[in-house]
Write a protein that holds these residues in place. Structure first.
Motif, PDB file in Angstrom:
ATOM      1  N   VAL A  49       1.102  -1.079   0.349  1.00 29.18           N
ATOM      2  CA  VAL A  49      -0.165   0.237  -0.169  1.00 29.18           C
ATOM      3  C   VAL A  49       0.700   1.199   0.297  1.00 29.18           C
ATOM      4  CG1 VAL A  49      -1.981   1.303   1.341  1.00 29.18           C
ATOM      5  CG2 VAL A  49      -1.891  -1.128   1.054  1.00 29.18           C
ATOM      6  N   VAL A  50       0.842   1.811  -0.990  1.00 30.55           N
ATOM      7  CA  VAL A  50       1.983   3.084  -1.512  1.00 30.55           C
ATOM      8  C   VAL A  50       1.723   4.240  -0.890  1.00 30.55           C
ATOM      9  CG1 VAL A  50       3.489   4.189  -2.678  1.00 30.55           C
ATOM     10  CG2 VAL A  50       3.213   1.405  -2.761  1.00 30.55           C
ATOM     11  N   PHE A  51       1.568   5.335  -0.888  1.00 29.44           N
ATOM     12  CA  PHE A  51       0.906   7.071  -0.258  1.00 29.44           C
ATOM     13  C   PHE A  51       2.393   7.668  -1.143  1.00 29.44           C
ATOM     14  CE2 PHE A  51      -0.293   3.947   3.323  1.00 29.44           C
ATOM     15  CZ  PHE A  51      -1.456   4.237   2.884  1.00 29.44           C
ATOM     16  N   ARG A  52       2.319   8.481  -2.125  1.00 32.77           N
ATOM     17  CA  ARG A  52       3.103   9.583  -2.204  1.00 32.77           C
ATOM     18  C   ARG A  52       2.103  11.040  -2.078  1.00 32.77           C
ATOM     19  NH1 ARG A  52       3.849   8.090  -8.795  1.00 32.77           N
ATOM     20  NH2 ARG A  52       5.198   6.567  -7.384  1.00 32.77           N
ATOM     21  N   LEU A  53       3.115  12.200  -1.204  1.00 40.77           N
ATOM     22  CA  LEU A  53       2.908  12.154  -1.121  1.00 40.77           C
ATOM     23  C   LEU A  53       1.402  12.602  -0.409  1.00 40.77           C
ATOM     24  CD1 LEU A  53       4.192  14.816  -3.216  1.00 40.77           C
ATOM     25  CD2 LEU A  53       5.312  14.136  -1.557  1.00 40.77           C
ATOM     26  N   GLY A  54       1.243  11.442   0.811  1.00 36.38           N
ATOM     27  CA  GLY A  54       0.329  11.069   1.774  1.00 36.38           C
ATOM     28  C   GLY A  54      -0.759  11.194   1.218  1.00 36.38           C
ATOM     29  N   ARG A  55      -0.692  10.736  -0.423  1.00 34.50           N
ATOM     30  CA  ARG A  55      -2.043  10.300  -1.029  1.00 34.50           C
ATOM     31  C   ARG A  55      -1.878   8.756  -1.511  1.00 34.50           C
ATOM     32  NH1 ARG A  55      -5.504  13.749  -2.512  1.00 34.50           N
ATOM     33  NH2 ARG A  55      -6.712  12.331  -4.370  1.00 34.50           N
ATOM     34  N   LEU A  56      -3.050   8.119  -1.520  1.00 34.80           N
ATOM     35  CA  LEU A  56      -2.476   6.678  -2.003  1.00 34.80           C
ATOM     36  C   LEU A  56      -3.237   6.711  -3.354  1.00 34.80           C
ATOM     37  CD1 LEU A  56      -2.948   3.141  -0.203  1.00 34.80           C
ATOM     38  CD2 LEU A  56      -5.657   4.009  -1.373  1.00 34.80           C
ATOM     39  N   ILE A  57      -2.297   5.518  -3.936  1.00 38.57           N
ATOM     40  CA  ILE A  57      -2.055   5.227  -4.937  1.00 38.57           C
ATOM     41  C   ILE A  57      -2.857   3.624  -5.221  1.00 38.57           C
ATOM     42  CG2 ILE A  57      -0.160   6.965  -5.632  1.00 38.57           C
ATOM     43  CD1 ILE A  57       1.673   4.410  -5.907  1.00 38.57           C
ATOM     44  N   GLU A  58      -2.070   3.383  -6.405  1.00 41.49           N
ATOM     45  CA  GLU A  58      -2.780   1.886  -6.536  1.00 41.49           C
ATOM     46  C   GLU A  58      -1.903   1.156  -5.923  1.00 41.49           C
ATOM     47  OE1 GLU A  58       0.132   1.909 -10.882  1.00 41.49           O
ATOM     48  OE2 GLU A  58      -1.918   1.102 -10.680  1.00 41.49           O
ATOM     49  N   LEU A  59      -2.505  -0.005  -5.720  1.00 44.51           N
ATOM     50  CA  LEU A  59      -1.919  -1.722  -4.965  1.00 44.51           C
ATOM     51  C   LEU A  59      -0.808  -1.916  -5.671  1.00 44.51           C
ATOM     52  CD1 LEU A  59      -2.694  -2.581  -2.449  1.00 44.51           C
ATOM     53  CD2 LEU A  59      -3.541  -4.250  -3.490  1.00 44.51           C
ATOM     54  N   LYS A  60      -0.062  -2.360  -5.154  1.00 43.22           N
ATOM     55  CA  LYS A  60       1.591  -2.615  -5.475  1.00 43.22           C
ATOM     56  C   LYS A  60       1.545  -4.657  -5.479  1.00 43.22           C
ATOM     57  CE  LYS A  60       3.309   1.217  -7.246  1.00 43.22           C
ATOM     58  NZ  LYS A  60       2.901   1.764  -7.878  1.00 43.22           N
ATOM     59  N   ASP A  61       1.912  -4.675  -6.579  1.00 43.38           N
ATOM     60  CA  ASP A  61       1.720  -6.832  -6.482  1.00 43.38           C
ATOM     61  C   ASP A  61       3.592  -7.426  -5.972  1.00 43.38           C
ATOM     62  OD1 ASP A  61      -1.242  -6.665  -7.065  1.00 43.38           O
ATOM     63  OD2 ASP A  61      -0.708  -6.931  -9.249  1.00 43.38           O
ATOM     64  N   PRO A  62       2.739  -7.811  -6.068  1.00 43.28           N
ATOM     65  CA  PRO A  62       4.610  -9.177  -5.463  1.00 43.28           C
ATOM     66  C   PRO A  62       4.990  -8.927  -6.931  1.00 43.28           C
ATOM     67  CG  PRO A  62       2.859 -10.261  -5.159  1.00 43.28           C
ATOM     68  CD  PRO A  62       1.981  -9.478  -5.857  1.00 43.28           C
ATOM     69  N   GLY A  63       7.140  -8.803  -6.598  1.00 45.73           N
ATOM     70  CA  GLY A  63       7.764  -8.647  -7.303  1.00 45.73           C
ATOM     71  C   GLY A  63       8.331  -7.176  -6.889  1.00 45.73           C
ATOM     72  N   LEU A  64       9.465  -6.950  -8.205  1.00 45.06           N
ATOM     73  CA  LEU A  64      10.551  -5.777  -7.258  1.00 45.06           C
ATOM     74  C   LEU A  64       9.915  -4.028  -7.715  1.00 45.06           C
ATOM     75  CD1 LEU A  64      13.113  -4.943  -7.041  1.00 45.06           C
ATOM     76  CD2 LEU A  64      13.110  -4.483  -9.510  1.00 45.06           C
ATOM     77  N   LEU A  65       9.824  -3.585  -7.045  1.00 49.41           N
ATOM     78  CA  LEU A  65       9.043  -1.948  -7.009  1.00 49.41           C
ATOM     79  C   LEU A  65      10.061  -0.676  -6.300  1.00 49.41           C
ATOM     80  CD1 LEU A  65       6.144  -0.613  -6.490  1.00 49.41           C
ATOM     81  CD2 LEU A  65       6.392  -1.473  -4.267  1.00 49.41           C
ATOM     82  N   LEU A  66      10.208   0.007  -7.473  1.00 54.40           N
ATOM     83  CA  LEU A  66      10.404   1.350  -6.866  1.00 54.40           C
ATOM     84  C   LEU A  66       9.948   2.367  -6.650  1.00 54.40           C
ATOM     85  CD1 LEU A  66      12.794   0.621 -10.835  1.00 54.40           C
ATOM     86  CD2 LEU A  66      13.122   0.222  -8.102  1.00 54.40           C
ATOM     87  N   LEU A  67      10.171   2.718  -5.274  1.00 56.19           N
ATOM     88  CA  LEU A  67       9.683   3.918  -4.750  1.00 56.19           C
ATOM     89  C   LEU A  67      10.824   5.183  -4.965  1.00 56.19           C
ATOM     90  CD1 LEU A  67       8.797   2.375  -1.305  1.00 56.19           C
ATOM     91  CD2 LEU A  67       7.422   2.454  -3.269  1.00 56.19           C
ATOM     92  N   ILE A  68       9.859   6.539  -4.593  1.00 59.17           N
ATOM     93  CA  ILE A  68      10.417   7.939  -5.455  1.00 59.17           C
ATOM     94  C   ILE A  68      11.227   8.049  -3.911  1.00 59.17           C
ATOM     95  CG2 ILE A  68      10.468   9.819  -5.934  1.00 59.17           C
ATOM     96  CD1 ILE A  68       7.966   9.573  -7.569  1.00 59.17           C
ATOM     97  N   PRO A  69      12.149   8.312  -3.710  1.00 62.31           N
ATOM     98  CA  PRO A  69      12.661   8.710  -2.516  1.00 62.31           C
ATOM     99  C   PRO A  69      11.870  10.178  -2.067  1.00 62.31           C
ATOM    100  CG  PRO A  69      14.752   8.367  -4.390  1.00 62.31           C
ATOM    101  CD  PRO A  69      13.344   8.257  -4.372  1.00 62.31           C
TER     102      PRO A  69
END
Length: 287
Positions: A33-53
């Motif tokens: 469950v990813v929050f971008r600047l406090g807002r919820l974005i789409e659910l991430k599935d299994p595997g490699l995931l890149l996030l914005i630092p």
């Protein structure tokens, strides 16, 4: 020149740290469950995931079935009996977004709901129901808990009552009740057996009365059973039709009676007189 090298090394190390913090790997049973600047974005599935630092923040959610041990609860049953009950619940997250957004800690919340529901549901049942109808109570608990956790994206699949601790005085009362119930059943079964046996004996007597030869066969069978028992003394019963003529001869009379009601020896047979003269204090019978 040396200062430039140091700066480059520091920047390289910082880049590695930033890159490592932005890379995530989700297992097959996990969702992100990813929050971008406090807002919820789409659910991430299994595997490699890149996030914005410094921009994205991720919460891992385990989708496997969780075993929840419900702590022991002191409950007063409907018939005012204090008991201590423990239970176990199995649940899983079916909506990761709601499990993170709608409740602060879904595990703790589910545990508290299970405890309150355990007291509420079992408090409406009496002691006999609590001890004998576990399956129905388990189904009621599962339905009640699942209805309250469903808005959080939690599915409660199974709820089982583990232990029911009854006070010692109630245990003795239950033991006496069970003993009385067993005695009642034994008496009922014994009475039913006596009734069935009496019906069979009545049927057998009715069949034997139609054919006198069966009585003689039964008599011979009884003699065989007595002889095979290994007793030191044997009692041989004689039929009444053999004893009656012998008793009649001993009294000087015949067996049958005349048609006018007198004895077969004749109407002029001497009548017994009672000698009432005292002899040793006892009246004497004479002929």
């Amino acid at each position: 020149m040396e200062a430039l090298i140091v700066v480059v090394v520091v920047l390289f190390i910082a880049a590695l740290l930033v890159a490592s913090s932005s890379v995530r790997v989700l297992r097959e049973y996990e969702r992100g469950v990813v929050f971008r600047l406090g807002r919820l974005i789409e659910l991430k599935d299994p595997g490699l995931l890149l996030l914005i630092p410094a921009v994205d923040r991720m919460e891992r959610v385990d989708l496997r079935v969780v075993t929840l041990n419900v702590p022991a609860q002191d409950i007063i049953t409907r018939d005012n009996v204090p008991v201590r009950v423990t239970a176990v619940a199995y649940f899983k997250v079916i909506d990761a977004n709601r499990a993170i957004i709608d409740v602060e800690n879904y595990y703790v919340a589910t545990s508290e709901i299970a405890q309150t529901s355990l007291r509420a549901v079992l408090g409406k049942a009496d002691l006999d129901t609590l001890l004998s109808e576990r399956e129905q109570l388990n189904a009621d608990l599962q339905q009640v808990i699942d209805q309250q956790t469903e808005p959080w994206g939690i599915k409660v699949s199974i709820v089982e009552i583990k232990d029911v601790d009854v006070p010692a005085n109630m245990q003795r009362a239950i033991a006496r009740q069970a003993e009385a119930e067993r005695e009642r059943r034994a008496k009922v079964i014994n009475a039913q057996g006596e009734f069935q046996a009496s019906k069979q004996l009545a049927d057998a007597a009715d069949v034997m009365s139609r054919n006198p030869a069966t009585l003689q066969l039964r008599y011979l069978q009884t003699l065989v059973e007595i002889g095979a028992s290994g007793n030191s003394s044997t009692v041989i019963p004689l039929p009444l039709d053999i004893l009656t003529p012998l008793l009649g001869k001993l009294h000087g009379t015949d067996v049958g009676d005349t048609h006018d009601g007198t004895s077969a020896a004749g109407a002029d047979a001497p009548v017994e007189d009672i000698d009432r003269s005292p002899r040793n204090g006892v009246p004497r019978l004479g002929v």
